[in-house]
Design a protein around this motif. Sequence first.
Motif, PDB file in Angstrom:
ATOM      1  N   SER A 144       0.808  -1.215   0.000  1.00  0.00           N
ATOM      2  CA  SER A 144       0.000   0.000   0.000  1.00  0.00           C
ATOM      3  C   SER A 144       0.846   1.273   0.000  1.00  0.00           C
ATOM      4  O   SER A 144       0.346   2.345  -0.354  1.00  0.00           O
ATOM      5  CB  SER A 144      -0.942   0.017   1.224  1.00  0.00           C
ATOM      6  N   TRP A 145       2.112   1.168   0.374  1.00  0.00           N
ATOM      7  CA  TRP A 145       2.975   2.344   0.399  1.00  0.00           C
ATOM      8  C   TRP A 145       3.581   2.628  -0.969  1.00  0.00           C
ATOM      9  O   TRP A 145       4.160   3.685  -1.183  1.00  0.00           O
ATOM     10  CB  TRP A 145       4.075   2.171   1.439  1.00  0.00           C
ATOM     11  N   HIS A 146       3.501   1.684  -1.900  1.00  0.00           N
ATOM     12  CA  HIS A 146       3.973   1.895  -3.279  1.00  0.00           C
ATOM     13  C   HIS A 146       5.367   2.527  -3.299  1.00  0.00           C
ATOM     14  O   HIS A 146       5.582   3.592  -3.897  1.00  0.00           O
ATOM     15  CB  HIS A 146       2.979   2.767  -4.055  1.00  0.00           C
ATOM     16  N   LEU A 147       6.284   1.849  -2.623  1.00  0.00           N
ATOM     17  CA  LEU A 147       7.651   2.371  -2.545  1.00  0.00           C
ATOM     18  C   LEU A 147       8.317   2.451  -3.915  1.00  0.00           C
ATOM     19  O   LEU A 147       8.121   1.574  -4.747  1.00  0.00           O
ATOM     20  CB  LEU A 147       8.485   1.464  -1.627  1.00  0.00           C
ATOM     21  N   PRO A 148       9.111   3.498  -4.159  1.00  0.00           N
ATOM     22  CA  PRO A 148       9.354   4.643  -3.270  1.00  0.00           C
ATOM     23  C   PRO A 148       8.399   5.818  -3.526  1.00  0.00           C
ATOM     24  O   PRO A 148       8.332   6.747  -2.747  1.00  0.00           O
ATOM     25  CB  PRO A 148      10.781   5.046  -3.635  1.00  0.00           C
ATOM     26  N   ALA A 149       7.677   5.782  -4.666  1.00  0.00           N
ATOM     27  CA  ALA A 149       6.891   6.949  -5.078  1.00  0.00           C
ATOM     28  C   ALA A 149       5.765   7.260  -4.098  1.00  0.00           C
ATOM     29  O   ALA A 149       5.451   8.426  -3.852  1.00  0.00           O
ATOM     30  CB  ALA A 149       6.314   6.735  -6.480  1.00  0.00           C
ATOM     31  N   GLY A 150       5.134   6.208  -3.528  1.00  0.00           N
ATOM     32  CA  GLY A 150       4.012   6.431  -2.636  1.00  0.00           C
ATOM     33  C   GLY A 150       4.424   7.176  -1.369  1.00  0.00           C
ATOM     34  O   GLY A 150       3.749   8.121  -0.939  1.00  0.00           O
ATOM     35  N   VAL A 151       5.539   6.786  -0.781  1.00  0.00           N
ATOM     36  CA  VAL A 151       6.029   7.461   0.412  1.00  0.00           C
ATOM     37  C   VAL A 151       6.404   8.906   0.076  1.00  0.00           C
ATOM     38  O   VAL A 151       6.122   9.840   0.846  1.00  0.00           O
ATOM     39  CB  VAL A 151       7.236   6.710   1.006  1.00  0.00           C
ATOM     40  N   ALA A 152       7.001   9.103  -1.100  1.00  0.00           N
ATOM     41  CA  ALA A 152       7.375  10.460  -1.513  1.00  0.00           C
ATOM     42  C   ALA A 152       6.141  11.343  -1.673  1.00  0.00           C
ATOM     43  O   ALA A 152       6.179  12.536  -1.349  1.00  0.00           O
ATOM     44  CB  ALA A 152       8.167  10.403  -2.816  1.00  0.00           C
ATOM     45  N   GLN A 153       5.030  10.766  -2.160  1.00  0.00           N
ATOM     46  CA  GLN A 153       3.818  11.573  -2.326  1.00  0.00           C
ATOM     47  C   GLN A 153       3.250  11.992  -0.971  1.00  0.00           C
ATOM     48  O   GLN A 153       2.863  13.145  -0.790  1.00  0.00           O
ATOM     49  CB  GLN A 153       2.754  10.807  -3.118  1.00  0.00           C
ATOM     50  N   TYR A 154       3.210  11.066  -0.017  1.00  0.00           N
ATOM     51  CA  TYR A 154       2.760  11.440   1.325  1.00  0.00           C
ATOM     52  C   TYR A 154       3.631  12.567   1.880  1.00  0.00           C
ATOM     53  O   TYR A 154       3.120  13.554   2.430  1.00  0.00           O
ATOM     54  CB  TYR A 154       2.829  10.251   2.278  1.00  0.00           C
ATOM     55  N   PHE A 155       4.945  12.420   1.753  1.00  0.00           N
ATOM     56  CA  PHE A 155       5.854  13.415   2.314  1.00  0.00           C
ATOM     57  C   PHE A 155       5.678  14.768   1.620  1.00  0.00           C
ATOM     58  O   PHE A 155       5.682  15.818   2.274  1.00  0.00           O
ATOM     59  CB  PHE A 155       7.297  12.938   2.196  1.00  0.00           C
ATOM     60  N   GLN A 156       5.524  14.740   0.291  1.00  0.00           N
ATOM     61  CA  GLN A 156       5.296  15.992  -0.427  1.00  0.00           C
ATOM     62  C   GLN A 156       4.016  16.674   0.052  1.00  0.00           C
ATOM     63  O   GLN A 156       4.000  17.880   0.325  1.00  0.00           O
ATOM     64  CB  GLN A 156       5.196  15.729  -1.930  1.00  0.00           C
ATOM     65  N   TRP A 157       2.941  15.902   0.168  1.00  0.00           N
ATOM     66  CA  TRP A 157       1.660  16.484   0.573  1.00  0.00           C
ATOM     67  C   TRP A 157       1.703  16.972   2.019  1.00  0.00           C
ATOM     68  O   TRP A 157       1.024  17.935   2.363  1.00  0.00           O
ATOM     69  CB  TRP A 157       0.539  15.463   0.365  1.00  0.00           C
ATOM     70  N   MET A 158       2.474  16.317   2.879  1.00  0.00           N
ATOM     71  CA  MET A 158       2.617  16.792   4.261  1.00  0.00           C
ATOM     72  C   MET A 158       3.219  18.190   4.312  1.00  0.00           C
ATOM     73  O   MET A 158       3.031  18.929   5.283  1.00  0.00           O
ATOM     74  CB  MET A 158       3.497  15.825   5.061  1.00  0.00           C
ATOM     75  N   ASN A 159       3.957  18.563   3.259  1.00  0.00           N
ATOM     76  CA  ASN A 159       4.651  19.839   3.251  1.00  0.00           C
ATOM     77  C   ASN A 159       4.012  20.862   2.314  1.00  0.00           C
ATOM     78  O   ASN A 159       4.620  21.900   2.017  1.00  0.00           O
ATOM     79  CB  ASN A 159       6.122  19.619   2.881  1.00  0.00           C
ATOM     80  N   LEU A 160       2.805  20.595   1.875  1.00  0.00           N
ATOM     81  CA  LEU A 160       2.061  21.553   1.068  1.00  0.00           C
ATOM     82  C   LEU A 160       1.194  22.431   1.967  1.00  0.00           C
ATOM     83  O   LEU A 160       0.790  22.018   3.056  1.00  0.00           O
ATOM     84  CB  LEU A 160       1.174  20.811   0.061  1.00  0.00           C
ATOM     85  N   PRO A 161       0.856  23.638   1.509  1.00  0.00           N
ATOM     86  CA  PRO A 161       0.011  24.529   2.314  1.00  0.00           C
ATOM     87  C   PRO A 161      -1.450  24.092   2.310  1.00  0.00           C
ATOM     88  O   PRO A 161      -1.872  23.292   1.468  1.00  0.00           O
ATOM     89  CB  PRO A 161       0.185  25.885   1.622  1.00  0.00           C
TER      90      PRO A 161
END
Length: 227
Positions: free
Chosen positions: A81-98
Amino acid sequence: MTGFLPSTAAFAFDNDWPKEPVVVLRTMFGEINIGDARGGLCGGMVLAVVDYWHADRPPPPDRPAQGEPLYAFIVRRLVDSWHLPAGVAQYFQWMNLPDADTGFTVLGRRIVTDRGLPWRTIKTQWPQIKSDLDQGIPVALGLVTVASVRPADLAHNHQVLAYGYQVDGAAVTIQVYDPNSGPSDEVTITFSTRAPAEPTDFTHNLALDHPIRGFFRTGYSPASPPA
């Protein structure tokens, strides 16, 4: 509605597991322990119930213990479900969006420099989710719940399964299976599509300690559940 209902197609147990880590994900952000807190296996439970649903088989009613085939399957589907590595990167990117679009005004014209989570959720993700649901396909959703630059906070995000929706003007209510809530048919996420560039409330009754800042559709590839 897709034909999926948590009360008949989801696990009868909730997402409450032993605190010790069950798997360590090695990512570009370092090692992340999964399974050391309540809610740690949500993604595995979501994909596993969809696997049983597509196989036209009811999921086992009893919570598996560590070492049992179903437990190993849920852990395996968690990693999927984490779709490594792209899935984790998407969560991290969205965590840092306004939480709203950012930009500046020049000669009376608004110039957008970054789209916020509401715009990305409502304008790019919701149409894809709606399209799948209209075709009768349940959709796994990645919920972004925190704003953080700390990779360890990735574990605070959550995964659920959308299986139906209702639209009333600009108000959208998505019916979801939340592993934290067990096999309840009453769990929903509601939001307005009226002003996606502005801060938007994603109200919900999930068993979560954090608000929902936005969400995205995650990919699904079927797997054969254990006998």
